[in-house]
Design an enzyme around this catalytic site. Structure first.
Site, PDB file in Angstrom:
ATOM      1  N   ARG A  51      -4.204 -10.045   3.985  1.00 50.04           N
ATOM      2  CA  ARG A  51      -4.395 -10.093   2.523  1.00 50.04           C
ATOM      3  C   ARG A  51      -3.107  -9.585   1.886  1.00 50.04           C
ATOM      4  O   ARG A  51      -2.738  -8.425   2.103  1.00 50.04           O
ATOM      5  CB  ARG A  51      -5.578  -9.204   2.138  1.00 50.04           C
ATOM      6  CG  ARG A  51      -5.876  -9.158   0.654  1.00 50.04           C
ATOM      7  CD  ARG A  51      -7.011  -8.188   0.373  1.00 50.04           C
ATOM      8  NE  ARG A  51      -7.345  -8.138  -1.036  1.00 50.04           N
ATOM      9  CZ  ARG A  51      -6.681  -7.403  -1.933  1.00 50.04           C
ATOM     10  NH1 ARG A  51      -5.645  -6.683  -1.560  1.00 50.04           N
ATOM     11  NH2 ARG A  51      -7.054  -7.416  -3.199  1.00 50.04           N
ATOM     12  N   LYS A  54       0.822  -1.219   0.000  1.00 50.72           N
ATOM     13  CA  LYS A  54       0.000   0.000   0.000  1.00 50.72           C
ATOM     14  C   LYS A  54       0.853   1.265   0.000  1.00 50.72           C
ATOM     15  O   LYS A  54       2.021   1.269   0.417  1.00 50.72           O
ATOM     16  CB  LYS A  54      -0.928  -0.009   1.216  1.00 50.72           C
ATOM     17  CG  LYS A  54      -2.001  -1.108   1.134  1.00 50.72           C
ATOM     18  CD  LYS A  54      -3.382  -0.561   0.869  1.00 50.72           C
ATOM     19  CE  LYS A  54      -4.351  -1.639   0.398  1.00 50.72           C
ATOM     20  NZ  LYS A  54      -5.211  -2.150   1.451  1.00 50.72           N
TER      21      LYS A  54
HETATM   22  N1  PMM Z   1      -7.198  -3.634  -0.536  1.00 52.85           N
HETATM   23  C1  PMM Z   1      -7.308  -3.649  -1.878  1.00 52.85           C
HETATM   24  C2  PMM Z   1      -8.282  -4.442  -2.507  1.00 52.85           C
HETATM   25  N2  PMM Z   1      -9.118  -5.208  -1.788  1.00 52.85           N
HETATM   26  N3  PMM Z   1      -9.874  -5.981   0.296  1.00 52.85           N
HETATM   27  C3  PMM Z   1      -9.805  -5.966   1.634  1.00 52.85           C
HETATM   28  N4  PMM Z   1     -10.666  -6.711   2.355  1.00 52.85           N
HETATM   29  N5  PMM Z   1      -8.881  -5.221   2.304  1.00 52.85           N
HETATM   30  C4  PMM Z   1      -7.990  -4.425   1.638  1.00 52.85           C
HETATM   31  O1  PMM Z   1      -7.179  -3.747   2.309  1.00 52.85           O
HETATM   32  C5  PMM Z   1      -8.046  -4.400   0.214  1.00 52.85           C
HETATM   33  C6  PMM Z   1      -9.029  -5.209  -0.432  1.00 52.85           C
HETATM   34  C7  PMM Z   1      -6.402  -2.801  -2.707  1.00 52.85           C
HETATM   35  O2  PMM Z   1      -5.152  -3.392  -2.808  1.00 52.85           O
HETATM   36  P1  PMM Z   1      -4.574  -4.053  -4.168  1.00 52.85           P
HETATM   37  O3  PMM Z   1      -4.853  -3.044  -5.247  1.00 52.85           O
HETATM   38  O4  PMM Z   1      -3.148  -4.218  -3.863  1.00 52.85           O
HETATM   39  O5  PMM Z   1      -5.283  -5.335  -4.400  1.00 52.85           O
END
Ligand code: PMM
Length: 291
Positions: free
Chosen positions: A265, A221
């Protein structure tokens, strides 16, 4: 009805991210994107992922939304293939139609970054199927979410996020979703200034007090990129933030946020899995067996 996915007695779970978004370096079309995503999911399983989170909508700051049909075309074939392999599959979507199709294709978790705010009908889909539901803290779609980063309440971002998640819990329960199917997520980076994410991590116990398992997504992030900025002030590149994310996982596993986290995640599953093994071994008295 699907069984609950969360086992409160299990150790921290690793959710591996499978983004099914068009590859700008390829003109191979949908088929190549699908095949690449399936291969990536299999590699994450081999690295020790407990869950695969499959998403067809980028939610990075500034991203615009795909059409419904595009999102369905992206995720459904990938979910079908990976669920057929026996993977526990989560669908990362804000749309009720995508959630329904994904559950039909073998997913058992709906990961809704909007916590039901973008499309309230998603809660009815979850309630009717018995799917496990991850409700993340969210305020607006990614193309404008960074306009909503004010937390003008006593206790600031921590109490603001807690109160807004509690409101979502009330809506989720009112839609008929059972308590043992609900997971909460502070939504690191979503409608947050980079410095807002640290108090959330430090005070996870305030969110755990709501009584639901927690999922945390810190991997790659922006707030980590800012922390690691070079002398010129430029944030560290996305693909060079993994070690900082592993440090977050390690501290979470050690309970430094004051709460046990059910799931992290992450993108590089093996690195985070290794960190969790170290943390588990550190806190387990197996000295005798080692000698
Ligand atoms: N962050 C992203 C996408 N989906 N879902 C949950 N539950 N928590 C998160 O922090 C989250 C998510 C964005 O991150 P990415 O673009 O690296 O997938």
């Amino acid at each position: 009805m699907l069984e609950p996915v969360v086992d409160p007695a299990a150790g921290t779970q690793v959710m591996g991210v499978v983004n099914v978004t068009p590859d700008s370096f390829s003109d191979g079309g949908r088929f190549l994107d699908t095949e690449r995503a399936i291969a990536h999911g299999r590699a994450l399983l081999a690295d020790g992922a407990d869950i695969l989170d499959i998403g067809g909508e980028s939610t990075r700051p500034g991203a615009t939304r795909p059409l419904l049909e595009e999102e369905l075309d992206r995720v459904v074939p990938v979910i079908e293939a990976l669920a057929a392999d026996g993977a526990v599959v989560s669908v990362d979507t804000m749309r009720s139609e995508v959630a329904a199709a994904a559950l039909g294709a073998g997913a058992s978790i709906v990961n809704d970054v909007s916590g039901g705010l973008a499309d309230p009908g998603i809660l009815d889909v979850v309630a009717a199927t018995g799917a496990t539901y991850v409700a993340m803290h969210w305020r607006a779609h990614s193309d404008r979410m960074q306009r909503f980063t004010a937390y003008d309440v006593p206790g600031g971002v921590v109490e603001g996020v807690r109160a807004e998640l509690l409101a979502r819990v009330r809506a989720i329960r009112a839609a008929g979703v059972a308590d043992d199917r609900i997971v909460l997520d502070p939504g690191l980076g979503f409608a947050k200034e980079p410095d807002d994410n640290w108090p959330l991590l430090r005070n996870l116990d305030r969110l755990a007090e709501l009584g639901y398992p927690l999922l945390v997504g810190a991997s790659r992030k922006t707030f980590l990129g800012r922390l690691l900025a070079g002398a010129d002030g430029a944030p560290r590149a996305v693909d060079a933030r993994e070690a900082a994310g592993v440090a977050v996982t390690t501290l979470l596993a050690a309970g430094v946020g004051g709460a046990r986290v059910w799931c992290v995640r992450v993108h590089d599953v093996r690195a985070h899995r290794d960190a969790l093994r170290v943390a588990a071994r550190w806190t387990t008295d197996e000295e005798r067996a080692d000698r």
